[in-house]
Motif scaffolding. Structure first.
Motif, PDB file in Angstrom:
ATOM      1  N   GLY A  85       0.803  -1.278  -0.009  1.00 29.39           N
ATOM      2  CA  GLY A  85       0.073  -0.159  -0.009  1.00 29.39           C
ATOM      3  C   GLY A  85       0.850   1.047   0.072  1.00 29.39           C
ATOM      4  O   GLY A  85       2.246   1.280   0.002  1.00 29.39           O
ATOM      5  N   SER A  86       0.218   2.294  -0.020  1.00 29.01           N
ATOM      6  CA  SER A  86       1.097   3.541  -0.261  1.00 29.01           C
ATOM      7  C   SER A  86       0.172   4.656  -0.201  1.00 29.01           C
ATOM      8  O   SER A  86      -1.142   4.579   0.001  1.00 29.01           O
ATOM      9  CB  SER A  86       1.722   3.588  -1.720  1.00 29.01           C
ATOM     10  N   ILE A  87       0.776   5.865   0.160  1.00 28.26           N
ATOM     11  CA  ILE A  87       0.177   7.278   0.052  1.00 28.26           C
ATOM     12  C   ILE A  87       0.853   8.215  -0.657  1.00 28.26           C
ATOM     13  O   ILE A  87       1.987   8.313  -1.104  1.00 28.26           O
ATOM     14  CB  ILE A  87       0.548   7.950   1.556  1.00 28.26           C
ATOM     15  N   ILE A  88      -0.067   8.837  -1.471  1.00 28.62           N
ATOM     16  CA  ILE A  88       0.278   9.908  -2.455  1.00 28.62           C
ATOM     17  C   ILE A  88      -0.512  11.271  -2.421  1.00 28.62           C
ATOM     18  O   ILE A  88      -1.502  11.125  -1.756  1.00 28.62           O
ATOM     19  CB  ILE A  88       0.214   9.484  -4.090  1.00 28.62           C
ATOM     20  N   THR A  89       0.189  12.399  -2.587  1.00 28.71           N
ATOM     21  CA  THR A  89      -0.544  13.471  -2.888  1.00 28.71           C
ATOM     22  C   THR A  89      -0.699  13.854  -3.952  1.00 28.71           C
ATOM     23  O   THR A  89      -0.164  13.430  -5.071  1.00 28.71           O
ATOM     24  CB  THR A  89       0.354  14.903  -2.091  1.00 28.71           C
ATOM     25  N   CYS A  90      -1.877  14.420  -4.380  1.00 28.02           N
ATOM     26  CA  CYS A  90      -2.585  14.439  -5.655  1.00 28.02           C
ATOM     27  C   CYS A  90      -3.718  15.569  -5.765  1.00 28.02           C
ATOM     28  O   CYS A  90      -4.527  14.916  -5.036  1.00 28.02           O
ATOM     29  CB  CYS A  90      -2.591  13.236  -6.760  1.00 28.02           C
ATOM     30  N   SER A  91      -3.526  16.277  -6.561  1.00 23.99           N
ATOM     31  CA  SER A  91      -4.662  17.252  -6.604  1.00 23.99           C
ATOM     32  C   SER A  91      -6.098  16.496  -7.149  1.00 23.99           C
ATOM     33  O   SER A  91      -7.244  16.766  -6.514  1.00 23.99           O
ATOM     34  CB  SER A  91      -4.654  18.614  -7.508  1.00 23.99           C
ATOM     35  N   ALA A  92      -5.808  15.559  -8.126  1.00 27.50           N
ATOM     36  CA  ALA A  92      -6.874  14.665  -8.462  1.00 27.50           C
ATOM     37  C   ALA A  92      -8.395  15.523  -8.635  1.00 27.50           C
ATOM     38  O   ALA A  92      -9.475  15.098  -7.989  1.00 27.50           O
ATOM     39  CB  ALA A  92      -7.056  13.554  -7.418  1.00 27.50           C
ATOM     40  N   LEU A  93      -8.213  16.364  -9.061  1.00 26.88           N
ATOM     41  CA  LEU A  93      -9.276  17.322  -9.324  1.00 26.88           C
ATOM     42  C   LEU A  93     -10.577  16.875 -10.082  1.00 26.88           C
ATOM     43  O   LEU A  93     -11.609  17.346  -9.750  1.00 26.88           O
ATOM     44  CB  LEU A  93      -8.747  18.687 -10.145  1.00 26.88           C
ATOM     45  N   ARG A  94     -10.632  15.889 -11.096  1.00 25.61           N
ATOM     46  CA  ARG A  94     -11.648  15.477 -11.797  1.00 25.61           C
ATOM     47  C   ARG A  94     -11.651  14.224 -11.410  1.00 25.61           C
ATOM     48  O   ARG A  94     -10.908  13.215 -11.176  1.00 25.61           O
ATOM     49  CB  ARG A  94     -11.434  15.522 -13.319  1.00 25.61           C
ATOM     50  N   ARG A  95     -13.086  13.802 -11.655  1.00 21.63           N
ATOM     51  CA  ARG A  95     -13.338  12.344 -11.148  1.00 21.63           C
ATOM     52  C   ARG A  95     -12.554  11.321 -12.402  1.00 21.63           C
ATOM     53  O   ARG A  95     -12.130  10.509 -11.950  1.00 21.63           O
ATOM     54  CB  ARG A  95     -14.850  12.019 -11.548  1.00 21.63           C
ATOM     55  N   SER A  96     -12.514  11.955 -13.662  1.00 15.52           N
ATOM     56  CA  SER A  96     -11.808  10.917 -14.673  1.00 15.52           C
ATOM     57  C   SER A  96     -10.247  10.635 -14.034  1.00 15.52           C
ATOM     58  O   SER A  96      -9.761   9.536 -14.444  1.00 15.52           O
ATOM     59  CB  SER A  96     -11.879  11.483 -16.108  1.00 15.52           C
ATOM     60  N   TYR A  97      -9.718  11.764 -13.500  1.00 19.32           N
ATOM     61  CA  TYR A  97      -8.289  11.674 -12.982  1.00 19.32           C
ATOM     62  C   TYR A  97      -8.364  10.479 -11.974  1.00 19.32           C
ATOM     63  O   TYR A  97      -7.431   9.634 -11.920  1.00 19.32           O
ATOM     64  CB  TYR A  97      -7.697  12.781 -12.499  1.00 19.32           C
ATOM     65  N   ARG A  98      -9.202  10.668 -10.966  1.00 18.02           N
ATOM     66  CA  ARG A  98      -9.312   9.548  -9.825  1.00 18.02           C
ATOM     67  C   ARG A  98      -9.731   8.053 -10.318  1.00 18.02           C
ATOM     68  O   ARG A  98      -9.095   7.414  -9.896  1.00 18.02           O
ATOM     69  CB  ARG A  98     -10.652  10.045  -8.850  1.00 18.02           C
ATOM     70  N   ASP A  99     -10.485   8.189 -11.474  1.00 19.47           N
ATOM     71  CA  ASP A  99     -10.904   6.880 -12.028  1.00 19.47           C
ATOM     72  C   ASP A  99      -9.610   6.073 -12.368  1.00 19.47           C
ATOM     73  O   ASP A  99      -9.440   5.056 -12.553  1.00 19.47           O
ATOM     74  CB  ASP A  99     -11.884   7.206 -13.333  1.00 19.47           C
ATOM     75  N   LEU A 100      -8.826   7.098 -13.289  1.00 15.39           N
ATOM     76  CA  LEU A 100      -7.225   6.480 -13.759  1.00 15.39           C
ATOM     77  C   LEU A 100      -6.622   5.904 -12.602  1.00 15.39           C
ATOM     78  O   LEU A 100      -6.205   4.791 -12.472  1.00 15.39           O
ATOM     79  CB  LEU A 100      -6.797   7.484 -14.441  1.00 15.39           C
ATOM     80  N   LEU A 101      -6.685   6.777 -11.216  1.00 13.30           N
ATOM     81  CA  LEU A 101      -5.642   6.156 -10.312  1.00 13.30           C
ATOM     82  C   LEU A 101      -6.242   5.212  -9.699  1.00 13.30           C
ATOM     83  O   LEU A 101      -5.782   4.347  -9.141  1.00 13.30           O
ATOM     84  CB  LEU A 101      -5.635   7.565  -9.286  1.00 13.30           C
ATOM     85  N   ARG A 102      -7.388   4.891  -9.722  1.00 17.97           N
ATOM     86  CA  ARG A 102      -8.100   3.699  -9.225  1.00 17.97           C
ATOM     87  C   ARG A 102      -7.993   2.400  -9.871  1.00 17.97           C
ATOM     88  O   ARG A 102      -8.241   1.275  -9.272  1.00 17.97           O
ATOM     89  CB  ARG A 102      -9.574   3.775  -8.843  1.00 17.97           C
ATOM     90  N   THR A 103      -7.365   2.741 -11.045  1.00 14.81           N
ATOM     91  CA  THR A 103      -6.820   1.389 -12.040  1.00 14.81           C
ATOM     92  C   THR A 103      -5.423   0.882 -11.301  1.00 14.81           C
ATOM     93  O   THR A 103      -5.066  -0.050 -11.856  1.00 14.81           O
ATOM     94  CB  THR A 103      -6.730   1.508 -13.215  1.00 14.81           C
ATOM     95  N   ALA A 104      -4.964   1.339 -10.273  1.00  7.85           N
ATOM     96  CA  ALA A 104      -3.949   0.820  -9.500  1.00  7.85           C
ATOM     97  C   ALA A 104      -4.210  -0.478  -8.898  1.00  7.85           C
ATOM     98  O   ALA A 104      -5.120  -0.678  -8.633  1.00  7.85           O
ATOM     99  CB  ALA A 104      -3.257   1.772  -8.631  1.00  7.85           C
ATOM    100  N   THR A 105      -3.271  -1.436  -8.678  1.00  3.80           N
ATOM    101  CA  THR A 105      -3.413  -2.769  -7.904  1.00  3.80           C
ATOM    102  C   THR A 105      -3.501  -2.366  -6.849  1.00  3.80           C
ATOM    103  O   THR A 105      -2.763  -1.772  -6.036  1.00  3.80           O
ATOM    104  CB  THR A 105      -1.962  -3.493  -8.372  1.00  3.80           C
ATOM    105  N   GLY A 106      -4.521  -2.890  -6.168  1.00  2.00           N
ATOM    106  CA  GLY A 106      -5.110  -2.561  -4.869  1.00  2.00           C
ATOM    107  C   GLY A 106      -6.371  -1.542  -4.623  1.00  2.00           C
ATOM    108  O   GLY A 106      -6.478  -1.206  -5.527  1.00  2.00           O
ATOM    109  N   ASP A 107      -6.723  -1.503  -3.564  1.00  2.00           N
ATOM    110  CA  ASP A 107      -7.688  -0.654  -3.238  1.00  2.00           C
ATOM    111  C   ASP A 107      -7.096   0.800  -3.339  1.00  2.00           C
ATOM    112  O   ASP A 107      -6.244   1.287  -2.454  1.00  2.00           O
ATOM    113  CB  ASP A 107      -8.422  -0.834  -1.843  1.00  2.00           C
TER     114      ASP A 107
END
Length: 179
Positions: A85-107
């Motif tokens: 697991g990990s922690i990152i900082t990211c503005s993640a301003l749009r849902r589409s950006y968060r959708d891409l980040l959610r494709t990482a392995t793990g929750d």
């Protein structure tokens, strides 16, 4: 602290994305959580290519085309830490950006730090040594799409102390932390 949209799963590695606009307190919260939870942490700013930094330094907002390679790099970094697991900082301003980040392995879980605009403006105006100029805060606020009810995360108000923000985050994560 507002009600969580989705609670984390206890059985898989978790990646925490501490999100929000510039000056919201992402780095402060992520650093404290990484220490408390003994997780590797990455600052999203360190993943920006030089051309993105040059644009922002010149007060030019990034486009989606500028952001996609950066977001892929963040997702890949999280996947490389899928065992722990990990922690990152990211503005993640749009849902589409968060959708891409959610494709990482793990929750992948989002901790959206919310701060009132006047306080943000004051913080960004008094910050030194950062390439993100205060002039771009308005474009970030206009772009921000808050977490939706079906996104795995919570919205945390950063209107008191750093300690309270950390306590709120840990309280939400507590049911999913290993005993």
């Amino acid at each position: 602290m507002t009600s969580p949209s989705t609670y984390p799963n206890q059985d898989t590695p978790r990646h925490l994305v501490v999100m929000g606009v510039s000056g919201s307190g992402k780095s402060t919260l992520a650093t404290a959580l990484a220490r408390r939870l003994s997780l590797p942490m990455a600052e999203a700013d360190e993943f920006h290519p030089p051309q993105n930094i040059a644009k922002m330094s010149s007060q030019i907002p990034l486009t989606d085309e500028d952001r996609w390679p950066w977001l892929h790099a963040l997702r890949d970094w999280m996947t490389s830490h899928a065992e722990t697991g990990s922690i990152i900082t990211c503005s993640a301003l749009r849902r589409s950006y968060r959708d891409l980040l959610r494709t990482a392995t793990g929750d992948v879980l989002f901790l959206h730090i919310d701060v009132q605009t006047p306080r943000l403006q004051e913080r960004v105006a008094h910050r030194s040594g950062h390439f993100m100029p205060p002039a771009l805060l308005d474009s970030q606020l206009a772009t921000l799409e808050p977490l939706a009810a079906d996104e795995p995360g919570i919205r945390l108000s950063n209107d008191s102390t750093v300690e309270q923000l950390i306590d709120d985050a840990v309280a939400w994560l507590s049911p999913s932390l290993p005993s």
